[in-house]
Structures are given as C-alpha cells and as structure tokens.
Design a protein around this motif. Structure first.
Motif: not given
Ligand SMILES: [Zn+2]
Length: 210
Positions: A80-93
């Motif tokens: 669950a500690n990576d959920i914030e990062l998961q929400k940044m998928m457009a940024v990561q893309a």
C-alpha cells in the motif's frame, strides 16, 4: 516449479512467471509490458494465473498489470505504500515518453511477512523500502529464490533519486531483510542478470560498509 523470466518493455523489466507443475497454478511478478508474450508462456505451460504481484509501482513493473488482470481474472498484490506512486502513472509515462497504461486496481495489500502460495510453494513477502516506499521482495524458501524487484541488482542496488526513494533506507532494507538469507539464494533482480546473496555480500560495492 517452472520459472521463466521475460525481460519486457523499453526498460527490459524482468517479468517472472512461476508455475507449479502439479496444480498448474501460476504467479506472475512485474508484468510491466508485452502481456501477449506473458500469456504465450502461460499457455505453453498450460498454467492458470492465481496471483499477479507488483514489486513496486514504477511503470516498467506495473504497466501491463491491468491487461494481464483482464486476461486472467487474477488478483493483483502490491504494498500500500506505493499507492501514491501508482497514482502518478501519467507523470511516470511522461518521464519515459510513453503512453499512460490503463490503471489497475490493487486487490490485495502485500505486507511484510504475508504469505501466498503457488501450488505447493510458499512465497513470503519482505517489505524492502528504499527504491520506493512500497518496494517488496519475494522469498521462496523451498526454491531458494528471491525476486528482488529494483532493491538489489547484480553489482548494484536500486536508484533512490526518484520520488519515494531513500538511500539510507534501501541499505537498511538489504541489510535487515535480504542479507540474512542463505548465501546460495538465487536473486532475480528487476533488471539484468541473476546473482546470489553470497556473491553480492562479497562483491557488491554498495554493500561493503553494511
Ligand atoms: Zn523501479
């Protein structure tokens, strides 16, 4: 236990397919991309996916998870500690100049010490934060294998300069959770070739002061 490693996508993330010979149950770790190839491997061995595990929410590890989930119906495990990062998928893309993949819903939170089974084989979740806050490694004692995500590599460790990274924490994770494993443990890193715990203990420059 059948084990195939497929380097997938632009960054060649190691996607692991584990399949029990008896029950034909399979676990897929880090389906970052090239889901058609992953499905071909599963079909070749007549395996049915019962768990999709994400070692951390970087796009090259999670990008194909929704496609694989849709194709197999298997639940997705992530810390669950990576959920914030998961929400940044457009940024990561954007970092990689690629299209934003379809978002995936996490079905099971993978916490430190949690166990899942692939047929008769037990898999223990080790929370190893540092590369990201929700990074996990998967320890399979009966196989003598560790799937390390981007925490530990052959001759290197994961980068800690991206959001959620912490250079001291990754060393602590490796010291506390990975170095206690037997020397002969085969390490499957998130990128590049396999190694062993003993080899990294002896030669990995980043671990010399642990
Ligand atoms: Zn990563």
């Amino acid at each position: 236990m059948i084990h195939e490693i497929l380097p997938v996508g632009m960054l060649q993330c190691n996607c692991s397919v584990f399949c029990d010979e008896q029950t034909r149950e399979a676990m897929v770790v880090d389906p970052g991309d090239e889901i058609d190839s992953v499905l071909q491997v599963l079909a070749k061995h007549k395996c049915k996916v019962t768990a999709i595990v994400i070692t951390h929410a970087h796009i090259d590890h999670i990008g194909g998870a929704q496609k694989l989930k849709q194709a197999t119906g298997a639940p997705v495990y992530m810390n669950a500690n990576d959920i914030e990062l998961q929400k940044m998928m457009a940024v990561q893309a954007g970092w990689l100049g690629m299209r934003t993949p379809e978002a995936v819903e996490i079905d099971v939170e993978a916490d430190d010490g949690d166990r899942l089974t692939v047929g008769a084989t037990e898999v223990t979740v080790l929370h190893t934060p540092g590369h990201t806050q929700g990074s996990i490694s998967l320890w399979m004692p009966s196989e003598g294998k560790l799937v390390a995500g981007d925490t530990l590599f052959r001759d290197s460790i994961g980068r800690t300069d991206l959001p959620g990274g912490d250079g001291r924490q990754i060393l602590r994770s490796i010291h506390d959770k990975l170095m206690p494993l037997p020397d002969e443990t085969v390490v499957i890193p998130g990128h590049g070739g396999n190694t062993t715990i003993g080899r990294e203990r002896e030669f990995n420059f980043f671990l010399q002061r642990l």
